[in-house]
Write an enzyme that holds these catalytic residues in place. Structure first.
Site, PDB file in Angstrom:
ATOM      1  CE  LYS A  51      23.204  49.940  27.261  1.00  0.00           C
ATOM      2  NZ  LYS A  51      23.766  48.609  27.503  1.00  0.00           N
ATOM      3  CG  LEU A  93      29.308  42.008  29.021  1.00  0.00           C
ATOM      4  CD1 LEU A  93      29.677  40.795  29.847  1.00  0.00           C
ATOM      5  CD2 LEU A  93      28.682  43.070  29.898  1.00  0.00           C
TER       6      LEU A  93
HETATM    7  P1  NDP Z   1      30.513  52.092  31.784  1.00  0.00           P
HETATM    8  O1  NDP Z   1      31.145  53.304  31.207  1.00  0.00           O
HETATM    9  O2  NDP Z   1      29.249  52.237  32.541  1.00  0.00           O
HETATM   10  O3  NDP Z   1      31.579  51.384  32.801  1.00  0.00           O
HETATM   11  C1  NDP Z   1      32.881  51.160  32.393  1.00  0.00           C
HETATM   12  C2  NDP Z   1      33.664  50.324  33.417  1.00  0.00           C
HETATM   13  O4  NDP Z   1      34.949  50.066  32.866  1.00  0.00           O
HETATM   14  C3  NDP Z   1      33.869  51.022  34.756  1.00  0.00           C
HETATM   15  O5  NDP Z   1      33.890  50.048  35.765  1.00  0.00           O
HETATM   16  C4  NDP Z   1      35.283  51.644  34.587  1.00  0.00           C
HETATM   17  O6  NDP Z   1      36.003  51.702  35.800  1.00  0.00           O
HETATM   18  C5  NDP Z   1      35.948  50.589  33.736  1.00  0.00           C
HETATM   19  N1  NDP Z   1      37.043  51.161  32.914  1.00  0.00           N
HETATM   20  C6  NDP Z   1      36.930  51.979  31.851  1.00  0.00           C
HETATM   21  N2  NDP Z   1      38.149  52.261  31.341  1.00  0.00           N
HETATM   22  C7  NDP Z   1      39.048  51.603  32.120  1.00  0.00           C
HETATM   23  C8  NDP Z   1      40.466  51.489  32.110  1.00  0.00           C
HETATM   24  N3  NDP Z   1      41.221  52.109  31.199  1.00  0.00           N
HETATM   25  N4  NDP Z   1      41.054  50.706  33.052  1.00  0.00           N
HETATM   26  C9  NDP Z   1      40.313  50.091  33.984  1.00  0.00           C
HETATM   27  N5  NDP Z   1      38.963  50.140  34.049  1.00  0.00           N
HETATM   28  C10 NDP Z   1      38.347  50.902  33.132  1.00  0.00           C
HETATM   29  O7  NDP Z   1      30.375  51.077  30.581  1.00  0.00           O
HETATM   30  P2  NDP Z   1      29.369  49.817  30.499  1.00  0.00           P
HETATM   31  O8  NDP Z   1      29.369  49.154  31.821  1.00  0.00           O
HETATM   32  O9  NDP Z   1      28.077  50.224  29.938  1.00  0.00           O
HETATM   33  O10 NDP Z   1      30.083  48.901  29.369  1.00  0.00           O
HETATM   34  C11 NDP Z   1      31.199  48.100  29.705  1.00  0.00           C
HETATM   35  C12 NDP Z   1      31.570  47.202  28.535  1.00  0.00           C
HETATM   36  O11 NDP Z   1      30.532  46.259  28.270  1.00  0.00           O
HETATM   37  C13 NDP Z   1      31.800  47.952  27.215  1.00  0.00           C
HETATM   38  O12 NDP Z   1      32.924  47.363  26.568  1.00  0.00           O
HETATM   39  C14 NDP Z   1      30.538  47.677  26.428  1.00  0.00           C
HETATM   40  O13 NDP Z   1      30.763  47.716  25.021  1.00  0.00           O
HETATM   41  C15 NDP Z   1      30.237  46.255  26.895  1.00  0.00           C
HETATM   42  N6  NDP Z   1      28.805  45.889  26.722  1.00  0.00           N
HETATM   43  C16 NDP Z   1      28.513  44.820  25.919  1.00  0.00           C
HETATM   44  C17 NDP Z   1      27.198  44.412  25.752  1.00  0.00           C
HETATM   45  C18 NDP Z   1      26.901  43.249  24.886  1.00  0.00           C
HETATM   46  O14 NDP Z   1      25.734  43.052  24.517  1.00  0.00           O
HETATM   47  N7  NDP Z   1      27.879  42.427  24.550  1.00  0.00           N
HETATM   48  C19 NDP Z   1      26.085  45.132  26.421  1.00  0.00           C
HETATM   49  C20 NDP Z   1      26.511  46.207  27.275  1.00  0.00           C
HETATM   50  C21 NDP Z   1      27.831  46.575  27.395  1.00  0.00           C
HETATM   51  P3  NDP Z   1      35.882  52.945  36.845  1.00  0.00           P
HETATM   52  O15 NDP Z   1      34.656  52.674  37.671  1.00  0.00           O
HETATM   53  O16 NDP Z   1      37.148  52.841  37.616  1.00  0.00           O
HETATM   54  O17 NDP Z   1      35.759  54.196  36.009  1.00  0.00           O
END
Ligand code: NDP
Length: 263
Positions: free
Chosen positions: A67, A210
């Site tokens: 993205k 989400l």
């Molecule tokens: P990104 O990879 O950009 O961000 C992930 C976020 O999750 C970061 O803030 C990261 O924290 C945090 N994270 C990941 N693993 C852990 C963990 N084990 N413990 C704590 N925090 C964690 O992903 P996206 O923002 O693109 O996607 C996030 C979610 O949203 C996904 O589940 C995706 O499937 C969902 N989504 C759903 C959509 C829908 O249409 N329903 C559309 C877009 C996304 P840190 O900064 O500390 O690394």
């Protein structure tokens, strides 16, 4: 003509986008061929050159991890893309490419559909990645009382806050939010982040996660100890897809009952 469409990302097998877009196309009597394409980081530009070389190619949806990489294409960007520095939709029009993001408005449309009001409410966003960035402008257009961010990495939360200025601030674990929007992807590892346990949650607080499917389950199980108002991200998935479809064809599909048909 049969329009060529698709979704690109990695992994991509789980994507429900073909089913959703095929239902929209049937509804509006438009012929499409919509495929899933496994495209890894660094491969998007070459893939798009080949894909859009086909005269019937109209557009692509873009999912993780592409993205942000999609912004490297030689393409025109919508205002929202310039604000959030990511895109989930590509359109070809008259030999030029256009980028747009429908995630934030997709979420707001689903909140409206579910009668979840944002106006004057205390909103807490969990997570600070691409999805959190995508939804902030759309949420703030609905005039919430405040938007706070809590994230595993405080550094990443501060970076996100830096993108949006004063109306978004760092959560200090004092406020009891009205609506929590979970944008953390922790559920994909079947985990609930440690910091969730420091949140103050009232029994009328709403959780909108989400995630959907099995990644939604850990968060759902954790939250239901506090409140029964829990929603997963299927509705947003369908609404953002409908906005992409409208971006390509200028016609708005009906999203009623789609969840029941595909999920
Ligand atoms: P990104 O990879 O950009 O961000 C992930 C976020 O999750 C970061 O803030 C990261 O924290 C945090 N994270 C990941 N693993 C852990 C963990 N084990 N413990 C704590 N925090 C964690 O992903 P996206 O923002 O693109 O996607 C996030 C979610 O949203 C996904 O589940 C995706 O499937 C969902 N989504 C759903 C959509 C829908 O249409 N329903 C559309 C877009 C996304 P840190 O900064 O500390 O690394």
């Amino acid at each position: 003509m049969e329009y060529k469409l698709g979704v690109v990302g990695s992994p991509i097998e789980h994507s429900l986008s073909p089913e959703i877009h095929n239902i929209f196309a049937q509804q509006l009597n438009i012929k499409i061929s919509y495929e899933k394409y496994l495209v890894n980081t660094g491969e998007l530009s070459n893939f798009c050159n080949q894909f859009f070389d086909n005269p019937n190619a109209l557009g692509l949806n873009v999912t993780l991890p592409l993205k942000r990489e999609v912004l490297e294409l030689d393409a025109n960007k919508s205002n929202i893309v310039n604000k959030i520095h990511s895109a989930n939709t590509i359109k070809k029009d008259n030999k030029s490419l256009y980028l747009h993001s429908t995630d934030g408005q997709g979420l707001v449309n689903d909140l409206n559909k579910k009668n979840i009001s944002i106006k004057d409410k205390k909103i807490l966003i969990l997570g600070a990645g691409g999805a959190a960035a995508s939804i902030i402008p759309a949420i703030s257009d609905s005039k919430p009382g405040c938007i706070e961010i809590a994230n595993r990495s405080e550094e990443n939360a501060k970076k996100l806050i830096g993108m949006f200025g004063e109306f978004v601030s760092l959560h200090e674990y004092k406020l009891g939010p009205d609506v929590i929007i979970n944008c953390s992807s922790a559920g994909h590892d079947s985990s609930v982040p440690e910091f969730f346990n420091n949140l103050k949650i009232s029994n009328d607080c709403i959780l909108y996660d989400l995630s959907y499917g099995s990644p939604h389950k850990p968060t759902r199980n954790w939250f239901k100890k506090y409140s029964q108002y829990i929603y997963s991200g299927e509705g947003m998935l369908v609404e953002q897809a409908a906005l992409s479809f409208e971006y390509w064809f200028g016609k708005k599909p009906n999203t009623k009952n789609i969840n029941k048909e595909i999920l």
